[in-house]
Design an enzyme around this catalytic site. Structure first.
Site, PDB file in Angstrom:
ATOM      1  N   HIS A  18       0.819  -1.212   0.000  1.00 60.36           N
ATOM      2  CA  HIS A  18       0.000   0.000   0.000  1.00 60.36           C
ATOM      3  C   HIS A  18       0.856   1.267   0.000  1.00 60.36           C
ATOM      4  O   HIS A  18       0.497   2.266   0.620  1.00 60.36           O
ATOM      5  CB  HIS A  18      -0.938   0.001   1.203  1.00 60.36           C
ATOM      6  CG  HIS A  18      -1.987  -1.062   1.151  1.00 60.36           C
ATOM      7  ND1 HIS A  18      -2.959  -1.105   0.180  1.00 60.36           N
ATOM      8  CD2 HIS A  18      -2.195  -2.145   1.933  1.00 60.36           C
ATOM      9  CE1 HIS A  18      -3.746  -2.151   0.371  1.00 60.36           C
ATOM     10  NE2 HIS A  18      -3.299  -2.801   1.432  1.00 60.36           N
ATOM     11  N   GLU A  31      -7.420 -12.485   4.955  1.00 63.29           N
ATOM     12  CA  GLU A  31      -8.165 -11.261   4.665  1.00 63.29           C
ATOM     13  C   GLU A  31      -9.473 -11.531   3.931  1.00 63.29           C
ATOM     14  O   GLU A  31     -10.082 -10.605   3.399  1.00 63.29           O
ATOM     15  CB  GLU A  31      -7.296 -10.324   3.824  1.00 63.29           C
ATOM     16  CG  GLU A  31      -5.966  -9.975   4.491  1.00 63.29           C
ATOM     17  CD  GLU A  31      -5.134  -9.012   3.682  1.00 63.29           C
ATOM     18  OE1 GLU A  31      -5.244  -7.783   3.911  1.00 63.29           O
ATOM     19  OE2 GLU A  31      -4.358  -9.471   2.815  1.00 63.29           O
ATOM     20  N   ASP A  39      -9.694  -5.463   5.583  1.00 63.56           N
ATOM     21  CA  ASP A  39      -9.999  -6.189   4.358  1.00 63.56           C
ATOM     22  C   ASP A  39     -10.999  -7.312   4.624  1.00 63.56           C
ATOM     23  O   ASP A  39     -11.885  -7.570   3.807  1.00 63.56           O
ATOM     24  CB  ASP A  39      -8.722  -6.762   3.742  1.00 63.56           C
ATOM     25  CG  ASP A  39      -7.989  -5.745   2.882  1.00 63.56           C
ATOM     26  OD1 ASP A  39      -8.655  -4.970   2.179  1.00 63.56           O
ATOM     27  OD2 ASP A  39      -6.753  -5.719   2.913  1.00 63.56           O
TER      28      ASP A  39
END
Length: 262
Positions: A48, A153, A179
């Site tokens: 990210h 996730e 997530d």
């Protein structure tokens, strides 16, 4: 002397390890800063952020003599970046979105030296301080110092938590709370019963196979973190460097505005 992994040592003693996320920093000082703040590890978030391989390698190499464990979250399941960064000092890899035992096996195989896996041998590096070391010792030290964290996730990952936890070489099953709750159709509902059930199911899988439960994405609710540590979680992701910077800046601005009369 070979380098030890502070996180693995804490987990082996049944203690809680705290890890800071890094998305903003690009320079080696972050290792000293995280260590000075009391963290056991920091992870470089290459999923990210736009942190480059060079910047991540420099941060990992700098962390080794400091004593804090440098971890890297890679962007997917192609592990060539992971192994290159481990050659340059990364002491752990966080793999996102592991959904099956087969994916966990591929992760462990790529990141462990034989006989535990099939990681390519790069020779001496930061873990040995670049000192001449027999290759067998280099490989053993690399396996001992490496922490492998499989992120769960998705509902499929939770359903397969037992198969993932059963894989030799995987150390931590880390629930990516944001997530996961998004995939469950309950985005942002971090205390939803469905998410709690996922924590509990994963903890049971970890207990059966001698692995550790990790939690991420809930650090803003310290009481909730305490509940999950009481459940058995031992690897806790704290905030990111961006979040710490913004929190401190907001507090400073508010204080200065008040001092200046608005």
């Amino acid at each position: 002397m070979p380098v030890s992994n502070r996180v693995k040592e804490r987990l082996a003693r049944g203690e809680t390890a705290l890890c800071m996320a890094t998305r903003l920093a690009r320079t080696p000082e972050i290792a000293m800063i995280a260590d000075a703040c009391g963290f056991d590890a920091f992870f470089i978030d290459m999923e990210h952020s736009a942190i480059t391989l060079d910047a991540a390698a420099a941060m990992c190499t700098a962390a080794v003599p400091v004593g804090i464990a440098p971890l890297v979250r890679v962007a997917g399941h192609a592990f060539h970046d992971a192994t290159r960064l481990m050659d340059l000092g990364a002491m752990g890899i966080i793999c996102p979105d592991v959904e099956t035992g087969e994916q966990a096996q591929a992760f462990a195989a790529a990141c462990r030296f034989p006989p535990l896996g099939a990681r390519s041998v790069g020779g001496v590096g930061p873990l040995q301080g670049y000192r001449a070391t027999p290759l067998g010792e280099v490989n053993a030290q690399g396996n001992d110092a490496t922490l492998l964290v499989a992120m769960l996730e998705s509902p499929q990952g939770i359903a397969n938590a037992d198969a993932i936890a059963a894989v030799p070489g995987i150390d931590v099953l880390l629930i990516g709370s944001n997530d996961l709750c998004t995939a469950m159709g309950i985005p942002g509902e971090l205390k939803h019963p469905k998410l709690r059930e996922a924590y509990e199911a994963t903890m049971r899988a970890c207990a059966r196979h001698g692995k550790c439960l990790g939690i991420g994405g809930i650090r803003a609710d310290v009481a909730h973190v305490a509940e999950l540590v009481a459940l058995g979680a031992r690897f806790v992701i704290a905030a990111s460097d961006i979040q710490y910077l913004m929190a401190a800046a907001r507090s400073e601005v508010a204080a200065l505005r008040k001092a200046a009369g608005g």
